[in-house]
Design an enzyme around this catalytic site. Structure first.
Site, PDB file in Angstrom:
ATOM      1  N   ASP A 196       7.375  48.979  74.289  1.00  0.00           N
ATOM      2  CA  ASP A 196       7.207  47.564  74.617  1.00  0.00           C
ATOM      3  C   ASP A 196       6.553  46.779  73.484  1.00  0.00           C
ATOM      4  O   ASP A 196       6.085  47.354  72.492  1.00  0.00           O
ATOM      5  CB  ASP A 196       6.395  47.408  75.914  1.00  0.00           C
ATOM      6  CG  ASP A 196       5.185  48.335  75.982  1.00  0.00           C
ATOM      7  OD1 ASP A 196       4.752  48.837  74.930  1.00  0.00           O
ATOM      8  OD2 ASP A 196       4.667  48.548  77.089  1.00  0.00           O
ATOM      9  N   ASP A 204      -2.696  50.267  87.267  1.00  0.00           N
ATOM     10  CA  ASP A 204      -1.863  49.940  88.435  1.00  0.00           C
ATOM     11  C   ASP A 204      -0.552  50.730  88.431  1.00  0.00           C
ATOM     12  O   ASP A 204       0.373  50.422  89.168  1.00  0.00           O
ATOM     13  CB  ASP A 204      -1.571  48.431  88.467  1.00  0.00           C
ATOM     14  CG  ASP A 204      -0.800  47.961  87.233  1.00  0.00           C
ATOM     15  OD1 ASP A 204      -0.490  48.799  86.347  1.00  0.00           O
ATOM     16  OD2 ASP A 204      -0.496  46.753  87.149  1.00  0.00           O
ATOM     17  N   HIS A 222       1.642  50.974  85.986  1.00  0.00           N
ATOM     18  CA  HIS A 222       2.795  50.470  85.223  1.00  0.00           C
ATOM     19  C   HIS A 222       3.149  51.415  84.083  1.00  0.00           C
ATOM     20  O   HIS A 222       2.290  51.937  83.396  1.00  0.00           O
ATOM     21  CB  HIS A 222       2.614  49.017  84.754  1.00  0.00           C
ATOM     22  CG  HIS A 222       1.585  48.780  83.696  1.00  0.00           C
ATOM     23  ND1 HIS A 222       0.521  47.921  83.872  1.00  0.00           N
ATOM     24  CD2 HIS A 222       1.457  49.249  82.438  1.00  0.00           C
ATOM     25  CE1 HIS A 222      -0.203  47.888  82.770  1.00  0.00           C
ATOM     26  NE2 HIS A 222       0.344  48.697  81.875  1.00  0.00           N
ATOM     27  N   GLU A 257       5.557  46.369  85.597  1.00  0.00           N
ATOM     28  CA  GLU A 257       4.469  46.119  86.533  1.00  0.00           C
ATOM     29  C   GLU A 257       4.901  46.457  87.955  1.00  0.00           C
ATOM     30  O   GLU A 257       6.098  46.645  88.216  1.00  0.00           O
ATOM     31  CB  GLU A 257       4.090  44.630  86.457  1.00  0.00           C
ATOM     32  CG  GLU A 257       3.550  44.200  85.094  1.00  0.00           C
ATOM     33  CD  GLU A 257       2.091  44.587  84.872  1.00  0.00           C
ATOM     34  OE1 GLU A 257       1.650  45.630  85.391  1.00  0.00           O
ATOM     35  OE2 GLU A 257       1.398  43.847  84.151  1.00  0.00           O
TER      36      GLU A 257
HETATM   37  C1  GLP Z   1      -0.489  48.737  78.136  1.00  0.00           C
HETATM   38  C2  GLP Z   1       0.858  49.247  77.659  1.00  0.00           C
HETATM   39  C3  GLP Z   1       1.281  50.495  78.386  1.00  0.00           C
HETATM   40  C4  GLP Z   1       0.138  51.486  78.377  1.00  0.00           C
HETATM   41  C5  GLP Z   1      -1.013  50.890  79.133  1.00  0.00           C
HETATM   42  C6  GLP Z   1      -2.198  51.828  79.303  1.00  0.00           C
HETATM   43  O1  GLP Z   1      -0.398  47.895  79.217  1.00  0.00           O
HETATM   44  N1  GLP Z   1       1.899  48.292  77.764  1.00  0.00           N
HETATM   45  O2  GLP Z   1       2.445  51.020  77.787  1.00  0.00           O
HETATM   46  O3  GLP Z   1       0.560  52.698  78.949  1.00  0.00           O
HETATM   47  O4  GLP Z   1      -1.430  49.734  78.430  1.00  0.00           O
HETATM   48  O5  GLP Z   1      -3.039  51.782  78.210  1.00  0.00           O
HETATM   49  P1  GLP Z   1      -4.246  52.743  77.956  1.00  0.00           P
HETATM   50  O6  GLP Z   1      -3.636  54.020  77.469  1.00  0.00           O
HETATM   51  O7  GLP Z   1      -5.061  52.072  76.916  1.00  0.00           O
HETATM   52  O8  GLP Z   1      -4.952  52.916  79.243  1.00  0.00           O
END
Ligand code: GLP
Length: 262
Positions: free
Chosen positions: A70, A139, A141, A146
């Site tokens: 993304d 959450d 995602h 989402e």
């Molecule tokens: C962001 C990214 C996700 C990622 C998530 C969790 O929202 N778009 O792809 O998995 O964060 O991040 P973290 O690993 O810092 O908890």
């Protein structure tokens, strides 16, 4: 679904990096190995391990093509919170990989919808993704899919929830308003089409999400739960994330993994 429980974050990252390296090294086909990659804090330790292996000459990325999950809409590459910037800072600048093998959605595309269609076509042109590594939000995602995103979704534009903007505001001066409101993201359907999916889930704050991924019903409320319908899904997690699993579930996966190693 395979759930690999490791004692701590460090061990989880080592396990995941060993798994990915073995897959790349065992790939004997003429076509490149296609690797899907995430951003976030969860994969940072895995990137460090993969960098070490590359620098030690144990792992080559010459025949690896990558697709990132993304990118924020409206952030240029040079912005220190763009995922392009993150990937280069934390991974690509430290390994030997042909620049043309790196694919990241362009958050500044004039026509973001066309950019997402182009991305899907490019993935297809390589014959799909061999292994998609991912992380999940609190959450649940997966990429920026989402809650309530279709479990069949393809790469497209996503509206970020207030929750996600609050969580990600830690990188934007703690101001949720500074977090872009939209992002370009591969879909759940895109991830599900990969031959294998390896998702990292670590830390106490992901305990509910891990339980929803492994034990909950398949539901668009927790988009990560779609992985229950994938034939090659692996969750690599640490003990801290296991707090909301049933004791039986926890014991079952520890037991199964012991047997797999025998
Ligand atoms: C962001 C990214 C996700 C990622 C998530 C969790 O929202 N778009 O792809 O998995 O964060 O991040 P973290 O690993 O810092 O908890």
């Amino acid at each position: 679904m395979r759930v690999v429980i490791q004692e701590n974050y460090e061990n989880m990252c080592k396990w995941a990096a060993d798994y990915i390296a073995a897959k790349i090294n065992n790939h004997k086909e003429d076509r490149p190995f296609v690797l899907g990659l995430p951003t976030g804090s969860s994969p940072i330790g895995v990137y460090k391990e993969l960098i070490k292996k590359n620098q030690a000459g144990e792992l080559s990325f010459q025949n690896v093509v990558t697709f990132n999950m993304d990118e924020y809409l409206g952030l240029p590459r040079e912005h220190d919170q763009s995922y392009w910037y993150f990937m280069h800072e934390n991974f690509f600048n430290h390994i030997e990989i042909p620049a043309e093998n790196i694919n990241i959605l362009n958050g500044m595309a004039e026509d973001p919808v066309a950019e997402c269609a182009r991305y899907e076509e490019k993935i297809a042109s390589y014959g799909g993704i061999d292994l998609f590594m991912g992380g999940i939000g609190v959450d649940g995602h997966l990429a920026f899919n989402e809650p309530y995103t279709s479990l069949k979704s393809r790469t497209g534009l996503r509206d970020l929830t207030t929750d996600t903007r609050i969580v990600n505001s830690r990188f934007f001066d703690n101001d949720p308003e500074k977090v872009p409101a939209q992002a370009l993201s591969v879909g759940i359907g895109t991830v599900m089409d990969s031959k294998e999916v390896l998702v990292l889930i670590n830390g106490h704050n992901k305990a509910r999400a891990l339980a929803a991924t492994v034990e909950g019903g398949v539901s668009q409320k927790w988009t990560c739960s779609a992985l229950q319908m994938h034939n090659g899904a692996i969750i690599a997690c640490d003990e801290a994330a296991c707090g909301e699993l049933m004791v039986d579930t926890y014991k079952y996966f520890l037991d199964i993994e012991k047997k797999e190693r025998l």
